[in-house]
Design a protein around this motif. Structure first.
Motif, PDB file in Angstrom:
ATOM      1  N   GLN A  15       0.835  -1.211   0.000  1.00  0.00           N
ATOM      2  CA  GLN A  15       0.000   0.000   0.000  1.00  0.00           C
ATOM      3  C   GLN A  15       0.867   1.258   0.000  1.00  0.00           C
ATOM      4  O   GLN A  15       0.514   2.257  -0.622  1.00  0.00           O
ATOM      5  N   ALA A  16       1.995   1.213   0.697  1.00  0.00           N
ATOM      6  CA  ALA A  16       2.914   2.355   0.704  1.00  0.00           C
ATOM      7  C   ALA A  16       3.468   2.608  -0.694  1.00  0.00           C
ATOM      8  O   ALA A  16       3.643   3.756  -1.098  1.00  0.00           O
ATOM      9  N   GLU A  17       3.719   1.534  -1.410  1.00  0.00           N
ATOM     10  CA  GLU A  17       4.251   1.663  -2.777  1.00  0.00           C
ATOM     11  C   GLU A  17       3.333   2.495  -3.669  1.00  0.00           C
ATOM     12  O   GLU A  17       3.813   3.147  -4.597  1.00  0.00           O
ATOM     13  N   ILE A  18       2.035   2.462  -3.394  1.00  0.00           N
ATOM     14  CA  ILE A  18       1.103   3.250  -4.212  1.00  0.00           C
ATOM     15  C   ILE A  18       0.729   4.571  -3.538  1.00  0.00           C
ATOM     16  O   ILE A  18      -0.147   5.282  -3.999  1.00  0.00           O
ATOM     17  N   GLY A  19       1.416   4.894  -2.428  1.00  0.00           N
ATOM     18  CA  GLY A  19       1.262   6.210  -1.821  1.00  0.00           C
ATOM     19  C   GLY A  19       0.146   6.367  -0.813  1.00  0.00           C
ATOM     20  O   GLY A  19      -0.297   7.483  -0.559  1.00  0.00           O
ATOM     21  N   THR A  20      -0.312   5.281  -0.218  1.00  0.00           N
ATOM     22  CA  THR A  20      -1.403   5.342   0.751  1.00  0.00           C
ATOM     23  C   THR A  20      -0.911   5.900   2.083  1.00  0.00           C
ATOM     24  O   THR A  20      -0.053   5.297   2.738  1.00  0.00           O
ATOM     25  N   ALA A  21      -1.438   7.044   2.477  1.00  0.00           N
ATOM     26  CA  ALA A  21      -0.998   7.717   3.710  1.00  0.00           C
ATOM     27  C   ALA A  21      -1.155   6.826   4.936  1.00  0.00           C
ATOM     28  O   ALA A  21      -0.283   6.806   5.807  1.00  0.00           O
ATOM     29  N   LEU A  50       6.476  10.771   5.774  1.00  0.00           N
ATOM     30  CA  LEU A  50       5.718  10.596   4.529  1.00  0.00           C
ATOM     31  C   LEU A  50       4.213  10.704   4.770  1.00  0.00           C
ATOM     32  O   LEU A  50       3.491  11.306   3.971  1.00  0.00           O
ATOM     33  N   ALA A  51       3.744  10.147   5.878  1.00  0.00           N
ATOM     34  CA  ALA A  51       2.315  10.263   6.213  1.00  0.00           C
ATOM     35  C   ALA A  51       1.949  11.709   6.522  1.00  0.00           C
ATOM     36  O   ALA A  51       0.881  12.186   6.120  1.00  0.00           O
ATOM     37  N   ALA A  52       2.835  12.418   7.212  1.00  0.00           N
ATOM     38  CA  ALA A  52       2.581  13.824   7.539  1.00  0.00           C
ATOM     39  C   ALA A  52       2.505  14.664   6.270  1.00  0.00           C
ATOM     40  O   ALA A  52       1.654  15.552   6.158  1.00  0.00           O
ATOM     41  N   ILE A  53       3.361  14.373   5.310  1.00  0.00           N
ATOM     42  CA  ILE A  53       3.334  15.082   4.031  1.00  0.00           C
ATOM     43  C   ILE A  53       1.981  14.888   3.346  1.00  0.00           C
ATOM     44  O   ILE A  53       1.477  15.782   2.683  1.00  0.00           O
ATOM     45  N   ARG A  54       1.373  13.722   3.558  1.00  0.00           N
ATOM     46  CA  ARG A  54       0.051  13.417   2.980  1.00  0.00           C
ATOM     47  C   ARG A  54      -1.085  13.982   3.836  1.00  0.00           C
ATOM     48  O   ARG A  54      -2.242  13.701   3.592  1.00  0.00           O
ATOM     49  N   GLY A  55      -0.739  14.744   4.887  1.00  0.00           N
ATOM     50  CA  GLY A  55      -1.756  15.445   5.657  1.00  0.00           C
ATOM     51  C   GLY A  55      -2.233  14.772   6.927  1.00  0.00           C
ATOM     52  O   GLY A  55      -3.193  15.238   7.538  1.00  0.00           O
ATOM     53  N   MET A  56      -1.593  13.705   7.355  1.00  0.00           N
ATOM     54  CA  MET A  56      -2.029  13.016   8.573  1.00  0.00           C
ATOM     55  C   MET A  56      -1.481  13.726   9.811  1.00  0.00           C
ATOM     56  O   MET A  56      -0.276  13.699  10.067  1.00  0.00           O
ATOM     57  N   LYS A  57      -2.370  14.363  10.565  1.00  0.00           N
ATOM     58  CA  LYS A  57      -1.971  15.098  11.774  1.00  0.00           C
ATOM     59  C   LYS A  57      -1.364  14.174  12.821  1.00  0.00           C
ATOM     60  O   LYS A  57      -0.401  14.528  13.495  1.00  0.00           O
ATOM     61  N   SER A  58      -1.909  12.965  12.974  1.00  0.00           N
ATOM     62  CA  SER A  58      -1.384  12.027  13.967  1.00  0.00           C
ATOM     63  C   SER A  58       0.057  11.652  13.650  1.00  0.00           C
ATOM     64  O   SER A  58       0.860  11.411  14.557  1.00  0.00           O
ATOM     65  N   ALA A  59       0.408  11.622  12.375  1.00  0.00           N
ATOM     66  CA  ALA A  59       1.777  11.300  11.979  1.00  0.00           C
ATOM     67  C   ALA A  59       2.737  12.410  12.410  1.00  0.00           C
ATOM     68  O   ALA A  59       3.872  12.138  12.801  1.00  0.00           O
ATOM     69  N   GLN A  60       2.277  13.652  12.359  1.00  0.00           N
ATOM     70  CA  GLN A  60       3.114  14.768  12.807  1.00  0.00           C
ATOM     71  C   GLN A  60       3.434  14.625  14.294  1.00  0.00           C
ATOM     72  O   GLN A  60       4.576  14.832  14.708  1.00  0.00           O
ATOM     73  N   ILE A  61       2.440  14.252  15.061  1.00  0.00           N
ATOM     74  CA  ILE A  61       2.616  14.080  16.514  1.00  0.00           C
ATOM     75  C   ILE A  61       3.555  12.917  16.804  1.00  0.00           C
ATOM     76  O   ILE A  61       4.506  13.043  17.584  1.00  0.00           O
ATOM     77  N   ASP A  62       3.311  11.791  16.157  1.00  0.00           N
ATOM     78  CA  ASP A  62       4.139  10.611  16.401  1.00  0.00           C
ATOM     79  C   ASP A  62       5.565  10.809  15.897  1.00  0.00           C
ATOM     80  O   ASP A  62       6.517  10.329  16.519  1.00  0.00           O
ATOM     81  N   ARG A  63       5.731  11.525  14.803  1.00  0.00           N
ATOM     82  CA  ARG A  63       7.068  11.831  14.294  1.00  0.00           C
ATOM     83  C   ARG A  63       7.848  12.638  15.321  1.00  0.00           C
ATOM     84  O   ARG A  63       9.017  12.362  15.587  1.00  0.00           O
ATOM     85  N   ALA A  64       7.201  13.611  15.932  1.00  0.00           N
ATOM     86  CA  ALA A  64       7.858  14.434  16.958  1.00  0.00           C
ATOM     87  C   ALA A  64       8.233  13.594  18.177  1.00  0.00           C
ATOM     88  O   ALA A  64       9.309  13.783  18.757  1.00  0.00           O
ATOM     89  N   GLU A  65       7.371  12.660  18.553  1.00  0.00           N
ATOM     90  CA  GLU A  65       7.663  11.794  19.704  1.00  0.00           C
ATOM     91  C   GLU A  65       8.859  10.891  19.426  1.00  0.00           C
ATOM     92  O   GLU A  65       9.724  10.722  20.283  1.00  0.00           O
ATOM     93  N   VAL A  66       8.918  10.307  18.232  1.00  0.00           N
ATOM     94  CA  VAL A  66      10.041   9.450  17.866  1.00  0.00           C
ATOM     95  C   VAL A  66      11.334  10.279  17.819  1.00  0.00           C
ATOM     96  O   VAL A  66      12.392   9.824  18.264  1.00  0.00           O
TER      97      VAL A  66
END
Length: 89
Positions: A15-21, A50-66
């Motif tokens: 799914q990532a290969e086809i760009g699924t956030a 990559l998920a954050a770039i696709r607009g996922m707010k939760s990914a922005q939060i988790d990216r900061a935590e990591v």
């Protein structure tokens, strides 16, 4: 999420290969906790980015935590890997 098997990881990769956030986000989660894959904060950051770039707010939060558990060099490497992914997919 329960026990993750290799087929789930492979499905999310497909799914990532086809760009699924959502697949990007799920892979970030898997790498951040080491479920079904080796724990790898650099990979987790890349997928969350990559998920954050696709607009996922939760990914922005988790990216900061990591990122809190990463060096500046690790973060730069993860960002470079995300840019490379975008350039080749």
């Amino acid at each position: 999420m329960g026990q993750v098997d290799y087929s789930y990881v492979a499905e999310r990769m497909a799914q990532a290969e086809i760009g699924t956030a959502e697949a990007f986000y799920d892979l970030g989660l898997l790498y951040s906790i080491g479920q079904g894959v080796d724990q790898d904060f650099i990979e987790a950051h890349k997928w969350f980015n990559l998920a954050a770039i696709r607009g996922m707010k939760s990914a922005q939060i988790d990216r900061a935590e990591v990122a809190e558990d990463m060096t500046n060099s690790d973060i730069a490497r993860a960002q470079r890997m995300a840019r490379e992914w975008l350039a080749t997919h």
